[in-house]
Design a protein around this motif. Sequence first.
Motif, PDB file in Angstrom:
ATOM      1  N   GLU A  33       0.831  -1.210   0.000  1.00 53.42           N
ATOM      2  CA  GLU A  33       0.000   0.000   0.000  1.00 53.42           C
ATOM      3  C   GLU A  33       0.865   1.258   0.000  1.00 53.42           C
ATOM      4  N   ALA A  34       1.923   1.247   0.801  1.00 48.77           N
ATOM      5  CA  ALA A  34       2.816   2.409   0.862  1.00 48.77           C
ATOM      6  C   ALA A  34       3.503   2.622  -0.484  1.00 48.77           C
ATOM      7  N   ASP A  35       3.933   1.544  -1.109  1.00 41.37           N
ATOM      8  CA  ASP A  35       4.576   1.653  -2.420  1.00 41.37           C
ATOM      9  C   ASP A  35       3.614   2.252  -3.440  1.00 41.37           C
ATOM     10  N   ARG A  36       2.383   1.798  -3.432  1.00 43.89           N
ATOM     11  CA  ARG A  36       1.370   2.339  -4.356  1.00 43.89           C
ATOM     12  C   ARG A  36       1.095   3.820  -4.087  1.00 43.89           C
ATOM     13  N   ALA A  37       1.007   4.177  -2.811  1.00 39.74           N
ATOM     14  CA  ALA A  37       0.736   5.572  -2.452  1.00 39.74           C
ATOM     15  C   ALA A  37       1.880   6.477  -2.900  1.00 39.74           C
ATOM     16  N   ILE A  38       3.100   6.036  -2.699  1.00 39.56           N
ATOM     17  CA  ILE A  38       4.268   6.815  -3.127  1.00 39.56           C
ATOM     18  C   ILE A  38       4.259   6.969  -4.640  1.00 39.56           C
ATOM     19  N   SER A  39       4.015   5.880  -5.340  1.00 44.55           N
ATOM     20  CA  SER A  39       3.985   5.928  -6.812  1.00 44.55           C
ATOM     21  C   SER A  39       2.873   6.819  -7.323  1.00 44.55           C
ATOM     22  N   GLY A  40       1.740   6.803  -6.655  1.00 41.07           N
ATOM     23  CA  GLY A  40       0.595   7.581  -7.092  1.00 41.07           C
ATOM     24  C   GLY A  40       0.711   9.068  -6.812  1.00 41.07           C
ATOM     25  N   ALA A  41       1.631   9.451  -5.957  1.00 39.57           N
ATOM     26  CA  ALA A  41       1.764  10.862  -5.571  1.00 39.57           C
ATOM     27  C   ALA A  41       2.861  11.582  -6.345  1.00 39.57           C
ATOM     28  N   SER A  42       3.361  10.969  -7.378  1.00 42.13           N
ATOM     29  CA  SER A  42       4.515  11.559  -8.068  1.00 42.13           C
ATOM     30  C   SER A  42       4.195  12.938  -8.630  1.00 42.13           C
ATOM     31  N   SER A  43       5.071  13.853  -8.294  1.00 38.30           N
ATOM     32  CA  SER A  43       5.001  15.236  -8.747  1.00 38.30           C
ATOM     33  C   SER A  43       6.403  15.800  -8.577  1.00 38.30           C
ATOM     34  N   MET A  44       6.828  16.635  -9.479  1.00 39.89           N
ATOM     35  CA  MET A  44       8.184  17.186  -9.392  1.00 39.89           C
ATOM     36  C   MET A  44       8.398  17.920  -8.069  1.00 39.89           C
ATOM     37  N   GLN A  45       7.382  18.602  -7.586  1.00 32.30           N
ATOM     38  CA  GLN A  45       7.492  19.367  -6.348  1.00 32.30           C
ATOM     39  C   GLN A  45       7.692  18.456  -5.133  1.00 32.30           C
ATOM     40  N   LEU A  46       7.225  17.223  -5.221  1.00 30.12           N
ATOM     41  CA  LEU A  46       7.252  16.308  -4.072  1.00 30.12           C
ATOM     42  C   LEU A  46       8.359  15.261  -4.154  1.00 30.12           C
ATOM     43  N   MET A  47       9.196  15.329  -5.184  1.00 30.13           N
ATOM     44  CA  MET A  47      10.154  14.256  -5.458  1.00 30.13           C
ATOM     45  C   MET A  47      11.115  13.977  -4.293  1.00 30.13           C
ATOM     46  N   ALA A  48      11.625  14.996  -3.623  1.00 29.96           N
ATOM     47  CA  ALA A  48      12.570  14.776  -2.526  1.00 29.96           C
ATOM     48  C   ALA A  48      11.905  13.996  -1.389  1.00 29.96           C
ATOM     49  N   ALA A  49      10.725  14.415  -1.000  1.00 29.65           N
ATOM     50  CA  ALA A  49      10.013  13.735   0.085  1.00 29.65           C
ATOM     51  C   ALA A  49       9.629  12.318  -0.326  1.00 29.65           C
ATOM     52  N   LEU A  50       9.152  12.147  -1.558  1.00 32.66           N
ATOM     53  CA  LEU A  50       8.777  10.812  -2.027  1.00 32.66           C
ATOM     54  C   LEU A  50       9.997   9.905  -2.111  1.00 32.66           C
ATOM     55  N   ARG A 106       2.005  10.166   5.801  1.00 28.55           N
ATOM     56  CA  ARG A 106       2.886  11.223   5.298  1.00 28.55           C
ATOM     57  C   ARG A 106       2.581  11.545   3.838  1.00 28.55           C
ATOM     58  N   VAL A 107       2.324  10.523   3.025  1.00 29.39           N
ATOM     59  CA  VAL A 107       1.995  10.770   1.620  1.00 29.39           C
ATOM     60  C   VAL A 107       0.755  11.646   1.531  1.00 29.39           C
ATOM     61  N   ARG A 108      -0.275  11.331   2.318  1.00 33.82           N
ATOM     62  CA  ARG A 108      -1.511  12.120   2.287  1.00 33.82           C
ATOM     63  C   ARG A 108      -1.255  13.563   2.722  1.00 33.82           C
ATOM     64  N   LYS A 109      -0.526  13.716   3.832  1.00 33.66           N
ATOM     65  CA  LYS A 109      -0.263  15.057   4.362  1.00 33.66           C
ATOM     66  C   LYS A 109       0.660  15.850   3.448  1.00 33.66           C
ATOM     67  N   LEU A 110       1.583  15.175   2.799  1.00 33.46           N
ATOM     68  CA  LEU A 110       2.527  15.840   1.901  1.00 33.46           C
ATOM     69  C   LEU A 110       1.800  16.575   0.793  1.00 33.46           C
ATOM     70  N   GLN A 111       0.801  15.941   0.254  1.00 33.48           N
ATOM     71  CA  GLN A 111       0.059  16.556  -0.846  1.00 33.48           C
ATOM     72  C   GLN A 111      -0.718  17.782  -0.378  1.00 33.48           C
ATOM     73  N   GLU A 112      -1.118  17.787   0.900  1.00 30.71           N
ATOM     74  CA  GLU A 112      -1.862  18.918   1.448  1.00 30.71           C
ATOM     75  C   GLU A 112      -0.950  20.084   1.812  1.00 30.71           C
TER      76      GLU A 112
END
Length: 170
Positions: free
Chosen positions: A38-55, A92-98
Amino acid sequence: LWTRADFEAVRDAVAATVVDRMFETVGLVARILRLAREADRAISGASSMQLMAALGDMRSQLAALVPTGFVSSTGLERLRHLPRYLDGILLRVRKLQENPGRDRQAMNQLEASIAAFEAAGGRIPIDPESPAHRVRVRWMLEELRVGLFAQELRTAETVSPQRIAKALAG
């Protein structure tokens, strides 16, 4: 043990405990693997250049928590904490996007503690021959991640960058 009856009584008691513990461990490992997926899927699904370091940090954390052979290298006592660490990645993935800025501030605190750990000779995954205080700090870093990125999951111990520095000092 001096008699056959004593031996059989001890053997039966141990066998019952071993089987129960084995089923408990298998269930725990199945839960860990499900959460890792689930974590792997969430990380993959959140890909964005702005979030790359955190991901990228989360992907490294995931790889360090669930490498090949993680069950034996982690040990049962610490294995029990992995579901919380993996839930922490999901939160963290959810909060990162917010709020990516808040994540970056927390990441700065974490990076300083990781740098201190590495300067003291630590590495992740931890070397099985590492001194006990370094092994403890390796897991304190995971608790710090929970405290910084997923407070609602609560840490297993009180942890801060200052406590990590003190533990590294011996």
